[in-house]
Every structure is written in C-alpha cells, then in structure tokens.
Design a protein around this motif. Structure first.
Motif, PDB file in Angstrom:
ATOM      1  N   ILE A 247       0.871  -1.182   0.000  1.00  0.00           N
ATOM      2  CA  ILE A 247       0.000   0.000   0.000  1.00  0.00           C
ATOM      3  C   ILE A 247       0.904   1.227   0.000  1.00  0.00           C
ATOM      4  O   ILE A 247       1.834   1.309   0.801  1.00  0.00           O
ATOM      5  N   ALA A 248       0.616   2.158  -0.882  1.00  0.00           N
ATOM      6  CA  ALA A 248       1.316   3.444  -0.869  1.00  0.00           C
ATOM      7  C   ALA A 248       0.298   4.521  -0.531  1.00  0.00           C
ATOM      8  O   ALA A 248      -0.833   4.490  -1.028  1.00  0.00           O
ATOM      9  N   ALA A 249       0.677   5.453   0.341  1.00  0.00           N
ATOM     10  CA  ALA A 249      -0.271   6.499   0.739  1.00  0.00           C
ATOM     11  C   ALA A 249       0.489   7.736   1.171  1.00  0.00           C
ATOM     12  O   ALA A 249       1.666   7.675   1.533  1.00  0.00           O
ATOM     13  N   GLU A 288      12.393   0.366  -5.133  1.00  0.00           N
ATOM     14  CA  GLU A 288      12.744  -0.691  -4.182  1.00  0.00           C
ATOM     15  C   GLU A 288      11.473  -1.308  -3.588  1.00  0.00           C
ATOM     16  O   GLU A 288      11.352  -2.524  -3.467  1.00  0.00           O
ATOM     17  N   PHE A 289      10.524  -0.441  -3.271  1.00  0.00           N
ATOM     18  CA  PHE A 289       9.268  -0.912  -2.697  1.00  0.00           C
ATOM     19  C   PHE A 289       8.498  -1.766  -3.689  1.00  0.00           C
ATOM     20  O   PHE A 289       8.090  -2.882  -3.384  1.00  0.00           O
ATOM     21  N   LEU A 290       8.344  -1.246  -4.898  1.00  0.00           N
ATOM     22  CA  LEU A 290       7.547  -1.957  -5.902  1.00  0.00           C
ATOM     23  C   LEU A 290       8.180  -3.292  -6.283  1.00  0.00           C
ATOM     24  O   LEU A 290       7.476  -4.247  -6.582  1.00  0.00           O
ATOM     25  N   SER A 291       9.522  -3.362  -6.253  1.00  0.00           N
ATOM     26  CA  SER A 291      10.155  -4.625  -6.646  1.00  0.00           C
ATOM     27  C   SER A 291       9.913  -5.710  -5.604  1.00  0.00           C
ATOM     28  O   SER A 291      10.082  -6.881  -5.874  1.00  0.00           O
ATOM     29  N   GLY A 292       9.460  -5.306  -4.405  1.00  0.00           N
ATOM     30  CA  GLY A 292       9.221  -6.307  -3.357  1.00  0.00           C
ATOM     31  C   GLY A 292       7.763  -6.705  -3.202  1.00  0.00           C
ATOM     32  O   GLY A 292       7.433  -7.493  -2.315  1.00  0.00           O
ATOM     33  N   VAL A 293       6.879  -6.141  -3.999  1.00  0.00           N
ATOM     34  CA  VAL A 293       5.452  -6.500  -3.874  1.00  0.00           C
ATOM     35  C   VAL A 293       4.874  -6.931  -5.220  1.00  0.00           C
ATOM     36  O   VAL A 293       5.364  -6.533  -6.270  1.00  0.00           O
ATOM     37  N   GLU A 294       3.808  -7.751  -5.147  1.00  0.00           N
ATOM     38  CA  GLU A 294       3.153  -8.208  -6.386  1.00  0.00           C
ATOM     39  C   GLU A 294       2.218  -7.135  -6.921  1.00  0.00           C
ATOM     40  O   GLU A 294       2.031  -6.962  -8.108  1.00  0.00           O
ATOM     41  N   ARG A 295       1.523  -6.506  -5.962  1.00  0.00           N
ATOM     42  CA  ARG A 295       0.617  -5.436  -6.361  1.00  0.00           C
ATOM     43  C   ARG A 295       0.648  -4.361  -5.298  1.00  0.00           C
ATOM     44  O   ARG A 295       1.031  -4.623  -4.152  1.00  0.00           O
ATOM     45  N   CYS A 296       0.255  -3.185  -5.695  1.00  0.00           N
ATOM     46  CA  CYS A 296       0.345  -2.052  -4.777  1.00  0.00           C
ATOM     47  C   CYS A 296      -0.930  -1.204  -4.870  1.00  0.00           C
ATOM     48  O   CYS A 296      -1.240  -0.663  -5.925  1.00  0.00           O
ATOM     49  N   LEU A 297      -1.653  -1.141  -3.757  1.00  0.00           N
ATOM     50  CA  LEU A 297      -2.834  -0.282  -3.690  1.00  0.00           C
ATOM     51  C   LEU A 297      -2.363   1.131  -3.352  1.00  0.00           C
ATOM     52  O   LEU A 297      -1.575   1.314  -2.423  1.00  0.00           O
ATOM     53  N   VAL A 298      -2.831   2.104  -4.105  1.00  0.00           N
ATOM     54  CA  VAL A 298      -2.436   3.489  -3.850  1.00  0.00           C
ATOM     55  C   VAL A 298      -3.611   4.218  -3.207  1.00  0.00           C
ATOM     56  O   VAL A 298      -4.703   4.263  -3.782  1.00  0.00           O
ATOM     57  N   VAL A 299      -3.373   4.748  -2.011  1.00  0.00           N
ATOM     58  CA  VAL A 299      -4.456   5.411  -1.272  1.00  0.00           C
ATOM     59  C   VAL A 299      -4.135   6.888  -1.147  1.00  0.00           C
ATOM     60  O   VAL A 299      -3.258   7.296  -0.376  1.00  0.00           O
ATOM     61  N   GLU A 303      -6.607  13.452  -7.045  1.00  0.00           N
ATOM     62  CA  GLU A 303      -6.004  12.998  -8.302  1.00  0.00           C
ATOM     63  C   GLU A 303      -5.021  11.846  -8.102  1.00  0.00           C
ATOM     64  O   GLU A 303      -4.451  11.690  -7.031  1.00  0.00           O
ATOM     65  N   PRO A 304      -4.785  11.046  -9.159  1.00  0.00           N
ATOM     66  CA  PRO A 304      -3.840   9.927  -9.055  1.00  0.00           C
ATOM     67  C   PRO A 304      -2.389  10.398  -9.155  1.00  0.00           C
ATOM     68  O   PRO A 304      -1.655   9.990 -10.040  1.00  0.00           O
ATOM     69  N   TYR A 305      -1.989  11.247  -8.210  1.00  0.00           N
ATOM     70  CA  TYR A 305      -0.647  11.832  -8.259  1.00  0.00           C
ATOM     71  C   TYR A 305       0.422  10.781  -7.951  1.00  0.00           C
ATOM     72  O   TYR A 305       1.358  10.575  -8.732  1.00  0.00           O
ATOM     73  N   LEU A 306       0.261  10.083  -6.821  1.00  0.00           N
ATOM     74  CA  LEU A 306       1.235   9.032  -6.470  1.00  0.00           C
ATOM     75  C   LEU A 306       1.094   7.857  -7.445  1.00  0.00           C
ATOM     76  O   LEU A 306       2.096   7.266  -7.868  1.00  0.00           O
ATOM     77  N   GLU A 307      -0.166   7.557  -7.755  1.00  0.00           N
ATOM     78  CA  GLU A 307      -0.445   6.399  -8.614  1.00  0.00           C
ATOM     79  C   GLU A 307       0.309   6.500  -9.946  1.00  0.00           C
ATOM     80  O   GLU A 307       0.976   5.560 -10.362  1.00  0.00           O
ATOM     81  N   GLU A 308       0.224   7.654 -10.566  1.00  0.00           N
ATOM     82  CA  GLU A 308       0.870   7.801 -11.864  1.00  0.00           C
ATOM     83  C   GLU A 308       2.393   7.843 -11.719  1.00  0.00           C
ATOM     84  O   GLU A 308       3.110   7.289 -12.551  1.00  0.00           O
ATOM     85  N   ALA A 309       2.861   8.436 -10.632  1.00  0.00           N
ATOM     86  CA  ALA A 309       4.310   8.446 -10.398  1.00  0.00           C
ATOM     87  C   ALA A 309       4.820   7.010 -10.206  1.00  0.00           C
ATOM     88  O   ALA A 309       5.890   6.641 -10.707  1.00  0.00           O
ATOM     89  N   LYS A 326      -6.963   4.524  -8.751  1.00  0.00           N
ATOM     90  CA  LYS A 326      -8.178   5.133  -9.303  1.00  0.00           C
ATOM     91  C   LYS A 326      -8.497   4.588 -10.693  1.00  0.00           C
ATOM     92  O   LYS A 326      -9.650   4.346 -11.018  1.00  0.00           O
ATOM     93  N   ALA A 327      -7.442   4.390 -11.492  1.00  0.00           N
ATOM     94  CA  ALA A 327      -7.668   3.926 -12.863  1.00  0.00           C
ATOM     95  C   ALA A 327      -8.391   2.585 -12.863  1.00  0.00           C
ATOM     96  O   ALA A 327      -9.219   2.319 -13.722  1.00  0.00           O
ATOM     97  N   GLU A 328      -8.090   1.732 -11.878  1.00  0.00           N
ATOM     98  CA  GLU A 328      -8.706   0.408 -11.804  1.00  0.00           C
ATOM     99  C   GLU A 328      -9.992   0.428 -10.981  1.00  0.00           C
ATOM    100  O   GLU A 328     -10.593  -0.615 -10.726  1.00  0.00           O
ATOM    101  N   GLY A 329     -10.388   1.611 -10.512  1.00  0.00           N
ATOM    102  CA  GLY A 329     -11.662   1.721  -9.796  1.00  0.00           C
ATOM    103  C   GLY A 329     -11.627   1.263  -8.339  1.00  0.00           C
ATOM    104  O   GLY A 329     -12.669   0.981  -7.755  1.00  0.00           O
ATOM    105  N   TYR A 330     -10.440   1.142  -7.747  1.00  0.00           N
ATOM    106  CA  TYR A 330     -10.369   0.758  -6.339  1.00  0.00           C
ATOM    107  C   TYR A 330     -10.823   1.896  -5.428  1.00  0.00           C
ATOM    108  O   TYR A 330     -11.402   1.678  -4.378  1.00  0.00           O
TER     109      TYR A 330
END
Lengths: 561, 199
Positions: A247-249, A288-299, A303-309, A326-330
């Motif tokens: 989870i990224a927030a 580093e964070f993303l390489s250690g997870v299968e999926r990442c929920l962005v909270v 706007e999808p500022y972190l999500e797009e980054a 947001k793009a996936e409707g979560y």
C-alpha cells in the motif's frame, strides 16, 4: 500570553493542524508572514496576526490577496528573513504567477508556502489537487498526515528551503488542517528583538529576463535532482516490508491505511510505503518498494498523483507490479475518503472477505429538514438584497436581471426566498463576468461583491468595465470585515481594533468616485432612503456602484464583547 | 472497543460543539490516552449542521465512517437521526431533545418531524439511549448556552468512555473562561446526574 507561545519545549498540547503549523514556524524562527484568509487555512493567518502584535521579531500582514502575500513573503526570503505564506487551494491559483517564477529565482532564507486543499469542497468552489503545483513549479512538497507531522514538517520545511534555496510547498487537506490531536512542542526561536534582513543585489539571479530565466531553469532542475535524493532518504518517507501486497499512501490517507491494516488483521502481511516528502517523487525508494510487492494499492485523495508516479517508476524499472488505484476503480478520484472506504479497497486488493459494519435500522426515519447554511439573523446582506430586489421589482426587471455573485457569506443570496445569485467562478468574478454578460446579452445585470473580495480581485474588472464601456450595477456589500473566514481586517474597515487604527481607511465609495463611476453609498437598514438612492442607478442600467455599508452583526458583537 | 473509541458529536452551528469536543480531547490528553478529532469550520457554521469526530485509543483516522461510532452525542434531536447510520448497532446515544428549527422550516419550505414517536423508536433501535431535556438543564445551570456542557456531563455520566470524571472536570477548568467556569461546572453536574438517574 498567546497559547502557542506558552507551550514549553517538550510540552504536549492538543493542537489543530493549523495551530501546529504556526508552532512549527515559530520554532523555525519565521520572521515575516503574509496571507489572505481562506478556509481551511485561515487559522494560520489568524494566529500569526495575533502573535505579531505580541512579538517584536515577527511581522505579519493580511495582504490584499494571495498573489501579493506570496510576493511579500518571497521578497522577505530574498532579503534573508525566513517567511511563510498560507492560503486555501484556490488561493494558489491567484498566487501561481509569482510562485512559478519564484521557483526559478529561488530564496536565500527559508520560505514555506502552505496550501490547504479542501477535498469534498467543505467550504470551496472546487476540489483541485494542489500537489500538481509542486510538479508544475518544481518546488519540493511535504504532506503531513497529522498535526504533529504538520509542526515537525513546517520546521523541517524551512531547513529544506534554505538548503535548496527554493520555496517549499506544505500541502494539507481539511482533515489535517482541522484535525486536532496531541503535538509535542519543540524549542521556540527568539522573538524578543526585531531583525532586519538585507537584500544583496544580483540581477543575474533576481531578474528573470530570458537569458537569466533560461539559466535559472537549469539551476532549478539541478536542485530538483538534489531534492529527489533527499526525498529518497527522507525520514518522512517510510517503507515497511511485510508481504506481497503493498500500500502506498500520503497525507491524511496514511491514517486511514494504518487503521484499515490493523482492523483487517493484515499487520503481518502488507508492505507499506508511507510518503510525506512527495515532490520530487522518491523514485529510487519507490522502485525498491515496488520490486518487493506483487501489487500495490495506492491510497490518496483526489487525483492519481502518487499512482501515476508509481506507474512511471514501474515502467522505468521494467517491473510487473500491478498498481491498483483510481484507474482500476479501487478508489474514487473525487471527494474526501473515509476509513470505511479505504478498508473496503484494501480488502479487495488483499483479496480477503470483508463486509462493511452493520448500521442501525434507519428505515423508519422520515425525510429530515435540510439545514443549509443561511445568512445570520440581522445580517445586513439580507437587507441589501431585499432593497435591490424591491427596486428591480418596481422597475419590472426582477426576473430579467442576471445576478453575478462572488465569494463570501453573501453567496448564500442564492437560496430562496432571495434567489439573487446566478453565476460564480472565483474571487472577483462577479465584476469580470458582469463585463461578459453585458456584451453577450441584453439582460440587466446586477453583480454582488464583498468588501474584502472587492479589494482582492474586484478592482481590475471594474476598471475594465469602465474602460470598455460595459453596463452593470456593482453592489459592494461592505460589512467592515472579511466575515466568512473569521473577521479578518479589510482596508475599508471603520470599526477596527486599536492596533489597526493608525492604518488609513480606504473608502470603496471614494475609490469608485475617483474613477468617475456613478456611485452611491447606502445604509441597507434604512430601506426607504436606500431605495431612493439606488433607483436612478438601477433604472439606468449603466455602469454604477452601490456601496452598502453596515457592519457584520457577528463582527460588531465580537468587537463590542 | 478495547482497541479504540469513536465518538460522533453532532449539532447545529453556534451550539458550542467545538468546545464540547475540545474538552474531551483535553481530558484524554490528561489521561494519557491517544486522541484525534476533526472539526468543521467555515461556511457550515452559519446555522448549518456541524459535527466532530473524536477518536480515542488506537484509532488514528480522525473521521468516522458509517456503522463505526461507539457513542453518538447530539445537541439537537433531528441531527441525531441524521447521524444514526454512522453508529454501530451497539452504540450509545445521548441526545438533547430540544429542537433547533431550521430556517427552511420557518420559511415553510420543509417540515420538522413530530419528535416523540421518533425518539420512542430510537430507544428500540439502539441498546442505550439517553434523552435529556438539555435546555431546561442548561437554564437551570444558569444559561441555555451551557447545553453543550450539559451533554458533556451526560457523556461522562454514561461511563461509555475510559475517561475519569475528574479528567473531564480538569479539562473543563482548562478550556472554559474563568468567568463561566461555575456555570459550566453546574451544567456538567446536571447532565451527569440526569444520566445517572436514568440508568
């Protein structure tokens, strides 16, 4: 003594996010503050204003608008004094012009720009996401999640600003600005002597003619690289690796995430990337964070500022991590979040069963009467609306008239039975849009604007109207104060506290007369006289100004009390 | 419940809900219990609905979602009904039963509901409902404006929060202006006793 001064180092206080920002600024030794009030940022200015009367070493002004406030603070920082300006999100639109070039010329002493965003539009006309101003300008951005972080980040923001010679954007949202929780205070700076800065001339830096601007843009980009490295290593950006679901927030959402993780029993299973230093985006840390997870929920709200980054980082690193936001409707791209919404999104991302808590039976509750905000009992605005309405009715023009309105308590003139607000964009738009309606229609136009709003952004469109020959009546509702945001001073104010008595009273009526615009001043409580006075202006339909002068009833009561 | 408490306070602009919440916050600070709250400022205060979320203990989110409030305190009865869906099914509700009639009702644009049957029904929906004649008690204390502190006393008396009565009182002493302290202490006590005698 002001409560924000009496707290000793190490003392725990229950502070509003905005109060915590002021305390942080006092610990950092801010010398110059300038702001235009706007919810949810207003308490910052209010406290600095009160404090400046107690502290010889602190100057604060309620500037005429956010652009001027930004320029006051920028010049102070260029002259070597730490400065702060604060505004609501839309205020940064007004100040965007100096802000974007300030990023090029930079600062000497630390300068903090607080932008208080308002997801869900609790008291705003839009819910724009000002994190994009960090990206647009290039300046570093910090996003506190709690009042304690607001204090500590403000303190740090001044150091960061000085180190990079750039202003720093401190971005809050309503649920941080107006959250109240326990803050551990730090050491106050010395304010018992005043301090002057000195401006060192350097045209190759401070005058962004094209040759200088081109050079300074490259300097800015270098500083951004340095800032990104700081963001990668910043203690405000925490990573906790515990499992394949990430989870990224950032901001207030961090709280919702921490509660959701605990309440769903996922504490041992999810990895967290909790970000407070969000521009420049800490790409290495995120990779580093993303390489250690299968999926990442962005909270994140809005706007999808972190999500797009994060998606950019994943693409750059060739990672197959799915970024869920947001793009996936979560989660939605509109309105503020609440804890239940985040819990639901997390359960979906973690693929666990979840049903929202059961609520009590409410099927038996009938339709309840709404309680929209209304003009206060005895409010002079209501009287002004009534007398204008009456005269227009006599003229047979009540229905045919377009009523452009503006930002203030009087926007509530839109409600029945008045229904005298038809069009609104932003501060000052009453007069600007009246120019347009005058050209585009044959309808009669009566525009309403408050005293503070008139000074803020109403003067240029009025001059435009005069020069271009537009036809409308501008009614200035002069209630002696900036009422909606908590009674801040205004230059036309006659009822004013002692320390402001030495300042000049700038009469709106005299100003308009000075331009040669037909102007009348009325007392809205004296219905008959007022109607007589305004009838010629309203029946001519040509450019004219009605200044309706009567103090806000709450302000008068507070002033006397 | 052991992990945290969520208190939702609702009312109408001008009823003093900010002070009400502030005292709970200060009491929690005195007791060393983590606390966070979120307040409504600005335009909504002009006679509109106001609410404060107060969370204690492990809860970090300063906002309360539907079905989450452990305690609902309403300074106005219709506002209690409006906020009911935010409560847990096991929640405690503490209400002042005196209506503050909205302007839209005075203008004939909406109707204010018949309260007694609704309040009776509310008693069957939640396990613990305390109905107080808030204005009478506040006036008995010395001013109708002390309604917020009557409700605060009632909340303390209900024993739903892990905060001692003395912490509430000390917080009240810290937050209230000295000139109004006696009045508020009386209001607190009347609310406190009203709930005890209803139990």
């Amino acid at each position: 003594m002001h409560p924000l001064l009496s707290a000793k180092e190490g003392e725990r206080r229950l502070l509003l996010g905005n109060e915590a920002i002021v305390r942080g600024a006092l610990e950092a030794g801010v010398r110059v503050g300038a702001a235009y009030p706007g919810t949810p940022s207003s308490e910052i200015g209010n406290h600095l204003f009160t404090l400046s009367r107690e502290l010889p070493g602190l100057y604060f002004e309620f500037s005429i608008n956010e652009k001027v406030a930004m320029e006051v603070a920028a010049a102070a920082a260029a002259a070597g004094l730490r400065s702060l300006t604060c505004m609501k999100h839309v205020g940064l639109n007004v100040a965007a012009d100096p802000f974007l070039t300030l990023a090029y010329v930079g600062v000497k002493a630390g300068m903090v720009v607080v932008t208080a965003d308002d997801p869900s539009c609790h008291s705003s006309q839009n819910e724009q996401d000002n994190r994009y101003y960090a990206r647009l300008s290039g300046v570093p951005m910090l996003e506190p999640a709690t009042p304690e972080e607001a204090r500590a980040m403000t303190l740090y923001a001044f150091e960061l600003s000085e180190r990079l010679e750039l202003p720093v954007l401190l971005r809050t949202t309503t649920r941080v600005s107006h959250a109240r929780s326990v803050v551990t205070c730090g050491k106050l700076a010395d304010y018992f002597r005043s301090e002057k800065g000195r401006f060192e001339k350097d045209p190759g830096r401070w005058i962004p003619v094209p040759a200088v601007a081109r050079k300074r843009h490259r300097v800015l980009l270098e500083r951004m690289r340095e800032a990104e490295e700081l963001a990668n290593r910043s203690p405000w950006n925490r990573m906790e690796k515990r499992g394949p679901v990430g989870i990224a927030a950032s901001g207030v959402s961090v709280n919702y995430v921490l509660d959701a993780v605990r309440e769903l029993g996922l504490s041992d299973r999810v990895s967290l990337l909790l970000l407070g230093f969000t521009h420049p985006f800490p790409r290495r840390l995120a990779a580093e964070f993303l390489s250690g997870v299968e999926r990442c929920l962005v909270v994140e709200e809005l706007e999808p500022y972190l999500e797009e980054a994060l998606k950019v980082v994943a693409a750059e690193e060739g990672l197959s991590t799915r970024i869920l936001g947001k793009a996936e409707g979560y989660l939605p791209r509109y309105h503020e979040f609440h804890p239940g919404l985040v819990k639901e999104a997390l359960a979906r991302a973690a693929e666990i069963e979840y049903s929202p808590p059961e609520t009590p039976d409410t099927s038996w509750i009938p339709e309840l009467p709404p309680r929209p905000p209304t003009l206060c009992p005895g409010c002079p605005h209501r009287e002004t609306y009534r007398v204008v309405k009456e005269v227009l009715r006599e003229l047979g023009e009540e229905e045919n008239t377009v009523y452009p309105t503006d930002i203030g308590c009087y926007t509530l003139g839109l409600l029945p039975p008045l229904k005298m607000a038809d069009y609104l964009l932003c501060m000052g738009s009453s007069a600007g849009s009246a120019c347009g309606f005058s050209v585009a229609t044959d309808q009669r136009i009566v525009a309403f604007i408050g005293d503070s709003t008139f000074f803020h952004a109403g003067i240029p469109p009025l001059i435009n109207a005069l020069y271009q020959g537009h036809r409308f009546t501008l009614v200035v509702l002069d209630n002696d104060t900036t009422a909606m945001t908590g009674h801040q001073p205004v230059p036309s104010q006659e009822l004013r506290p002692e320390p402001l008595k030495e300042k000049p009273v700038i009469s709106i009526a005299k100003f308009c007369e000075g331009l040669g615009i037909p102007t009348v001043e009325i007392n809205p409580y004296k219905k008959k006289e007022a109607a007589e006075a305004i009838r010629p202006l309203l029946s001519s339909g040509k450019l004219g100004v009605i200044v309706s002068k009567a103090p806000c009833v709450l302000y008068r009561a507070k002033f006397k009390g | 419940m052991a992990q945290g408490f969520r208190v939702l306070a609702v009312g109408v602009g001008g009823q003093g809900i900010l002070l009400f919440s502030r005292v709970i916050g200060e009491a929690a600070l005195l007791e060393g219990l983590p606390v966070a709250m979120s307040e409504v400022h600005g335009m909504a205060q002009r006679g509109g609905v106001v609410e404060t979320s107060i969370v204690l203990g492990e809860v970090k989110s300063p906002y309360i979602s539907p079905g989450e409030a452990d305690v609902l305190v309403a300074l106005e009865p219709v506002e209690a009904l409006r906020a009911l869906s935010r409560c847990r099914r096991e929640a405690t509700a503490i209400l002042s039963i005196d209506p503050v009639v909205p302007q839209v009702v005075k203008d004939g644009l909406a109707t204010y509901p018949e309260l007694p049957p609704l309040l009776e029904k509310l008693r069957t929906v939640l396990p613990r409902v305390y109905l107080l004649s808030g204005e009478d008690l506040a006036r008995k204390a010395g001013s109708a404006k002390a309604l917020n502190v009557v409700l605060l006393g009632a909340l303390a008396g209900s024993g739903t929060l892990p905060l001692a009565k003395e912490a509430f009182l000390e917080a009240l002493r810290r937050v209230v202006k000295p000139a109004y302290l006696d009045l508020n202490l009386r209001a607190f006590d009347l609310g406190y006793q009203a709930v005890l005698s209803a139990q």
